[in-house]
Motif scaffolding. Structure first.
Motif, PDB file in Angstrom:
ATOM      1  N   SER A   1       0.864  -1.186   0.000  1.00  0.00           N
ATOM      2  CA  SER A   1       0.000   0.000   0.000  1.00  0.00           C
ATOM      3  C   SER A   1       0.896   1.230   0.000  1.00  0.00           C
ATOM      4  N   VAL A   2       0.629   2.144  -0.925  1.00  0.00           N
ATOM      5  CA  VAL A   2       1.443   3.356  -1.048  1.00  0.00           C
ATOM      6  C   VAL A   2       0.591   4.562  -0.661  1.00  0.00           C
ATOM      7  N   LEU A   3       1.010   5.271   0.377  1.00  0.00           N
ATOM      8  CA  LEU A   3       0.271   6.430   0.862  1.00  0.00           C
ATOM      9  C   LEU A   3       0.848   7.691   0.232  1.00  0.00           C
ATOM     10  N   LEU A   4       0.068   8.289  -0.649  1.00  0.00           N
ATOM     11  CA  LEU A   4       0.521   9.454  -1.406  1.00  0.00           C
ATOM     12  C   LEU A   4       0.197  10.758  -0.671  1.00  0.00           C
ATOM     13  N   GLY A   5       1.127  11.698  -0.811  1.00  0.00           N
ATOM     14  CA  GLY A   5       0.863  13.064  -0.403  1.00  0.00           C
ATOM     15  C   GLY A   5       0.252  13.809  -1.578  1.00  0.00           C
ATOM     16  N   SER A   6       0.662  15.032  -1.789  1.00  0.00           N
ATOM     17  CA  SER A   6       0.055  15.866  -2.832  1.00  0.00           C
ATOM     18  C   SER A   6       0.792  15.745  -4.160  1.00  0.00           C
ATOM     19  N   PHE A   7       0.024  15.433  -5.197  1.00  0.00           N
ATOM     20  CA  PHE A   7       0.517  15.438  -6.568  1.00  0.00           C
ATOM     21  C   PHE A   7      -0.422  16.327  -7.374  1.00  0.00           C
ATOM     22  N   ASP A   8       0.136  17.026  -8.324  1.00  0.00           N
ATOM     23  CA  ASP A   8      -0.653  18.002  -9.083  1.00  0.00           C
ATOM     24  C   ASP A   8      -1.456  17.288 -10.161  1.00  0.00           C
ATOM     25  N   THR A   9      -2.738  17.080  -9.891  1.00  0.00           N
ATOM     26  CA  THR A   9      -3.624  16.378 -10.817  1.00  0.00           C
ATOM     27  C   THR A   9      -4.889  17.200 -11.053  1.00  0.00           C
ATOM     28  N   PRO A  10      -5.602  16.918 -12.144  1.00  0.00           N
ATOM     29  CA  PRO A  10      -6.878  17.595 -12.364  1.00  0.00           C
ATOM     30  C   PRO A  10      -7.860  17.365 -11.221  1.00  0.00           C
ATOM     31  N   GLY A  11      -7.889  16.140 -10.678  1.00  0.00           N
ATOM     32  CA  GLY A  11      -8.800  15.845  -9.580  1.00  0.00           C
ATOM     33  C   GLY A  11      -8.501  16.649  -8.329  1.00  0.00           C
ATOM     34  N   ALA A  12      -7.213  16.766  -8.000  1.00  0.00           N
ATOM     35  CA  ALA A  12      -6.822  17.539  -6.824  1.00  0.00           C
ATOM     36  C   ALA A  12      -7.210  19.004  -6.984  1.00  0.00           C
TER      37      ALA A  12
ATOM     38  N   PHE B   1      -8.425  30.622  -5.418  1.00  0.00           N
ATOM     39  CA  PHE B   1      -7.897  29.265  -5.538  1.00  0.00           C
ATOM     40  C   PHE B   1      -6.414  29.210  -5.173  1.00  0.00           C
ATOM     41  N   GLU B   2      -5.639  30.185  -5.622  1.00  0.00           N
ATOM     42  CA  GLU B   2      -4.188  30.167  -5.388  1.00  0.00           C
ATOM     43  C   GLU B   2      -3.875  30.169  -3.895  1.00  0.00           C
ATOM     44  N   ARG B   3      -4.688  30.879  -3.106  1.00  0.00           N
ATOM     45  CA  ARG B   3      -4.458  30.934  -1.667  1.00  0.00           C
ATOM     46  C   ARG B   3      -4.745  29.567  -1.030  1.00  0.00           C
ATOM     47  N   VAL B   4      -5.814  28.929  -1.475  1.00  0.00           N
ATOM     48  CA  VAL B   4      -6.165  27.614  -0.942  1.00  0.00           C
ATOM     49  C   VAL B   4      -5.118  26.580  -1.349  1.00  0.00           C
ATOM     50  N   TRP B   5      -4.648  26.630  -2.595  1.00  0.00           N
ATOM     51  CA  TRP B   5      -3.611  25.712  -3.066  1.00  0.00           C
ATOM     52  C   TRP B   5      -2.330  25.874  -2.250  1.00  0.00           C
ATOM     53  N   GLU B   6      -1.974  27.122  -1.980  1.00  0.00           N
ATOM     54  CA  GLU B   6      -0.777  27.394  -1.178  1.00  0.00           C
ATOM     55  C   GLU B   6      -0.921  26.815   0.224  1.00  0.00           C
ATOM     56  N   ARG B   7      -2.064  27.060   0.861  1.00  0.00           N
ATOM     57  CA  ARG B   7      -2.263  26.636   2.253  1.00  0.00           C
ATOM     58  C   ARG B   7      -2.460  25.124   2.386  1.00  0.00           C
ATOM     59  N   GLU B   8      -3.277  24.545   1.506  1.00  0.00           N
ATOM     60  CA  GLU B   8      -3.656  23.145   1.650  1.00  0.00           C
ATOM     61  C   GLU B   8      -2.683  22.168   0.995  1.00  0.00           C
ATOM     62  N   VAL B   9      -1.835  22.677   0.094  1.00  0.00           N
ATOM     63  CA  VAL B   9      -0.928  21.783  -0.621  1.00  0.00           C
ATOM     64  C   VAL B   9       0.534  22.162  -0.389  1.00  0.00           C
TER      65      VAL B   9
ATOM     66  N   THR C   1       4.708  19.917  -4.834  1.00  0.00           N
ATOM     67  CA  THR C   1       4.037  18.633  -4.944  1.00  0.00           C
ATOM     68  C   THR C   1       5.042  17.558  -5.343  1.00  0.00           C
ATOM     69  N   GLY C   2       4.617  16.300  -5.264  1.00  0.00           N
ATOM     70  CA  GLY C   2       5.490  15.209  -5.654  1.00  0.00           C
ATOM     71  C   GLY C   2       5.731  15.191  -7.152  1.00  0.00           C
ATOM     72  N   LYS C   3       6.881  14.669  -7.547  1.00  0.00           N
ATOM     73  CA  LYS C   3       7.219  14.531  -8.960  1.00  0.00           C
ATOM     74  C   LYS C   3       6.813  13.138  -9.442  1.00  0.00           C
ATOM     75  N   TRP C   4       6.360  13.067 -10.688  1.00  0.00           N
ATOM     76  CA  TRP C   4       5.938  11.777 -11.226  1.00  0.00           C
ATOM     77  C   TRP C   4       7.107  10.814 -11.329  1.00  0.00           C
TER      78      TRP C   4
ATOM     79  N   GLY D   1       6.467  13.880   1.156  1.00  0.00           N
ATOM     80  CA  GLY D   1       7.241  15.089   1.413  1.00  0.00           C
ATOM     81  C   GLY D   1       7.196  15.544   2.861  1.00  0.00           C
ATOM     82  N   ALA D   2       6.962  14.593   3.791  1.00  0.00           N
ATOM     83  CA  ALA D   2       6.889  14.870   5.233  1.00  0.00           C
ATOM     84  C   ALA D   2       5.713  15.780   5.601  1.00  0.00           C
ATOM     85  N   MET D   3       4.645  15.755   4.784  1.00  0.00           N
ATOM     86  CA  MET D   3       3.513  16.623   5.073  1.00  0.00           C
ATOM     87  C   MET D   3       2.702  16.164   6.277  1.00  0.00           C
ATOM     88  N   THR D   4       2.719  14.837   6.573  1.00  0.00           N
ATOM     89  CA  THR D   4       1.971  14.369   7.733  1.00  0.00           C
ATOM     90  C   THR D   4       2.864  14.391   8.965  1.00  0.00           C
TER      91      THR D   4
END
Length: 268
Positions: free
Chosen positions: A187-198, A213-221, A230-233, A260-263
């Motif tokens: 099981s692979v627990l992913l942090g933030s990756f830049d996707t259309p869904g995210a 949106f930019e403020r929320v992206w900055e704070r939440e990601v 975000t993580g690199k592919w 990326g040590a986010m948790t």
């Protein structure tokens, strides 16, 4: 870890892979010489993905709705025929329909949707593949793409967090029961990756909170990790390639974090 691993024609099914995480994982595996079947319930998206991925290696597409028992069975059947066998599954799934939503906003159908997507579908695909591998006396690997939010819950994603937490148990159960036959799971627990869904999820949150949106992206990601990105592919691709390789055999049943040590938590 795993950089430069050559998968040497490994035959891999990747679910929900016409865009986002699944698409990028499929591309990274093709770069590492895997043979890949991608899937999507959207035929047009599937065709576009195949057009783009075909330049990277041998890739096929199967239309599959992850909520359909018949489609799950057909995905394994067609995947097996197209590749001449299946050596591995990389499980990926999209978002629960109502999310982002808080618990008091979720109805019975939302819980049913989450359970089918994050528990029933991966569980049944696992059953089908394990049956096929045992019958043919073949080895196999299952990699379940999951989220670090099962370790540190995010309230707007509660339905997904609750239902996909079972993927950790599934990986351990598969490995404990069938590891002696050469069948293992991770099981692979992913942090933030830049996707259309995210981005779609965070746009909904931004609209609800009436914030840019930019403020929320900055704070939440971005600000959640000391790397401020975000993580690199390529990073995710190298990790999955390693887990699919024989080099990771003794890691069977493991839960691997790439966030990326986010948790803040240190254990499940």
């Amino acid at each position: 870890m795993g950089v430069g691993i050559d998968l040497e024609g490994l035959r891999v099914l990747v679910t929900a892979s016409s865009r986002g995480i699944g698409f990028n994982v499929a591309r990274e595996l093709l770069k590492r010489n895997a043979r890949v079947v991608i899937s999507s319930r959207n035929g047009e998206n599937l065709r576009k993905a195949l057009d783009e991925l075909s330049s990277y290696g041998e890739v096929y597409g199967v239309r599959a709705n992850l909520f359909s028992q018949r489609d799950l069975e057909n995905l394994v059947k067609e995947g097996w025929e197209l590749l001449g066998g299946v050596d591995a599954l990389v499980w990926n799934a999209g978002n629960v329909r109502c999310e982002p939503c808080l618990l008091h906003e979720a109805g019975y159908c939302d819980w049913e949707n989450a359970s089918k997507l994050h528990t029933v579908a991966p569980g049944y695909l696992t059953t089908l593949l394990v049956q096929a591998w045992l019958e043919r006396k073949r080895r196999g690997v299952l990699v379940y793409l999951n989220s670090v939010s099962i370790k540190e819950p995010m309230p707007p994603l509660a339905l997904a967090d609750v239902t996909r937490a079972g993927l950790v148990q599934l990986a351990k159960s598969v490995s404990r029961t069938y590891g002696k036959y050469g069948i293992r799971a991770h099981s692979v627990l992913l942090g933030s990756f830049d996707t259309p869904g995210a981005r779609e999820n965070l746009r909904k949150l931004a609209e609800e909170r009436r914030e840019p949106f930019e403020r929320v992206w900055e704070r939440e990601v971005l600000s959640r990790t000391p790397l401020h990105r975000t993580g690199k592919w390529s990073e995710l691709g190298s990790l999955i390639a390693f887990l699919l390789s024989d080099e990771a055999e003794y890691m069977l049943g493991s839960t691997v974090v790439i966030d990326g040590a986010m948790t803040r938590s240190v254990s499940l």
